[in-house]
Design a protein around this motif. Sequence first.
Motif, PDB file in Angstrom:
ATOM      1  N   LEU A  51       0.836  -1.198   0.000  1.00 41.88           N
ATOM      2  CA  LEU A  51       0.000   0.000   0.000  1.00 41.88           C
ATOM      3  C   LEU A  51       0.869   1.245   0.000  1.00 41.88           C
ATOM      4  CD1 LEU A  51      -2.728   1.516   0.287  1.00 41.88           C
ATOM      5  CD2 LEU A  51      -2.406   1.337   2.765  1.00 41.88           C
ATOM      6  N   LEU A  52       1.823   1.290   0.901  1.00 44.43           N
ATOM      7  CA  LEU A  52       2.661   2.481   1.037  1.00 44.43           C
ATOM      8  C   LEU A  52       3.503   2.738  -0.212  1.00 44.43           C
ATOM      9  CD1 LEU A  52       3.725   1.990   4.746  1.00 44.43           C
ATOM     10  CD2 LEU A  52       1.882   3.420   3.844  1.00 44.43           C
ATOM     11  N   ASP A  53       3.962   1.662  -0.852  1.00 46.31           N
ATOM     12  CA  ASP A  53       4.739   1.818  -2.090  1.00 46.31           C
ATOM     13  C   ASP A  53       3.866   2.243  -3.261  1.00 46.31           C
ATOM     14  OD1 ASP A  53       7.048   1.080  -0.759  1.00 46.31           O
ATOM     15  OD2 ASP A  53       7.019  -0.992  -1.480  1.00 46.31           O
ATOM     16  N   SER A  54       2.618   1.791  -3.270  1.00 47.82           N
ATOM     17  CA  SER A  54       1.753   2.088  -4.422  1.00 47.82           C
ATOM     18  C   SER A  54       1.259   3.528  -4.432  1.00 47.82           C
ATOM     19  CB  SER A  54       0.558   1.132  -4.451  1.00 47.82           C
ATOM     20  OG  SER A  54      -0.392   1.488  -3.472  1.00 47.82           O
ATOM     21  N   LEU A  55       1.198   4.162  -3.284  1.00 49.59           N
ATOM     22  CA  LEU A  55       0.641   5.524  -3.248  1.00 49.59           C
ATOM     23  C   LEU A  55       1.405   6.501  -4.137  1.00 49.59           C
ATOM     24  CD1 LEU A  55      -0.451   5.870   0.481  1.00 49.59           C
ATOM     25  CD2 LEU A  55      -1.876   5.465  -1.529  1.00 49.59           C
ATOM     26  N   PRO A  56       2.712   6.698  -3.950  1.00 50.79           N
ATOM     27  CA  PRO A  56       3.388   7.676  -4.817  1.00 50.79           C
ATOM     28  C   PRO A  56       3.453   7.237  -6.273  1.00 50.79           C
ATOM     29  CG  PRO A  56       4.916   6.774  -3.183  1.00 50.79           C
ATOM     30  CD  PRO A  56       3.579   6.177  -2.925  1.00 50.79           C
ATOM     31  N   LYS A  57       3.515   5.928  -6.521  1.00 45.95           N
ATOM     32  CA  LYS A  57       3.633   5.425  -7.893  1.00 45.95           C
ATOM     33  C   LYS A  57       2.310   5.489  -8.647  1.00 45.95           C
ATOM     34  CE  LYS A  57       7.182   2.092  -6.591  1.00 45.95           C
ATOM     35  NZ  LYS A  57       7.435   0.680  -6.352  1.00 45.95           N
ATOM     36  N   ASN A  58       1.264   4.959  -8.031  1.00 45.08           N
ATOM     37  CA  ASN A  58      -0.017   4.814  -8.717  1.00 45.08           C
ATOM     38  C   ASN A  58      -1.031   5.906  -8.403  1.00 45.08           C
ATOM     39  OD1 ASN A  58       1.042   2.400  -9.684  1.00 45.08           O
ATOM     40  ND2 ASN A  58       0.170   1.219  -8.011  1.00 45.08           N
ATOM     41  N   HIS A  59      -0.793   6.633  -7.336  1.00 44.34           N
ATOM     42  CA  HIS A  59      -1.742   7.659  -6.907  1.00 44.34           C
ATOM     43  C   HIS A  59      -0.988   8.907  -6.449  1.00 44.34           C
ATOM     44  CE1 HIS A  59      -4.777   4.510  -6.992  1.00 44.34           C
ATOM     45  NE2 HIS A  59      -3.916   3.756  -6.350  1.00 44.34           N
ATOM     46  N   PRO A  60      -0.307   9.584  -7.365  1.00 45.58           N
ATOM     47  CA  PRO A  60       0.516  10.730  -6.963  1.00 45.58           C
ATOM     48  C   PRO A  60      -0.291  11.861  -6.317  1.00 45.58           C
ATOM     49  CG  PRO A  60       0.385  10.576  -9.355  1.00 45.58           C
ATOM     50  CD  PRO A  60      -0.244   9.341  -8.798  1.00 45.58           C
TER      51      PRO A  60
END
Length: 132
Positions: A51-60
């Motif tokens: 979850l924490l990794d996906s936030l900046p990548k997939n949901h800037p």
Amino acid sequence: MISSSSNETQPSHSVATNNTKKNNPLQLPEVQSAMLSHLESNSSQWATPDLLDSLPKNHPKLAQGMSNPRYMKALQDMQTNPKETLERLKKSDPKIVEWLMEFCGVMGEHFCKLGEGQESGKKKGGGTKAPP
């Protein structure tokens, strides 16, 4: 809100109190405290690295909002008084409403995936124990 302390990333939670403008008989300080304690003790179960990794990548936009005090205040207000907060934000700041919608969608998907993982773990005869 997610705050960084050295290399650790943990969510920060706020607890609604019964000292709001309108005392809400459904908000009991003891229950709020117990919920906060449960969230903090189990945050590693739901605030996963994925979850924490996906936030900046997939949901800037979502990641940017999490570092914006106005957005975090709106999220806290939603926890304590969602109906009034949403009505106020619809009139005053529709961009925050869009951000909250994205936040809710991402978290909803995340919790569904966690639940699916727990179910598949149970079927295999082990897996993650569901929180009480």
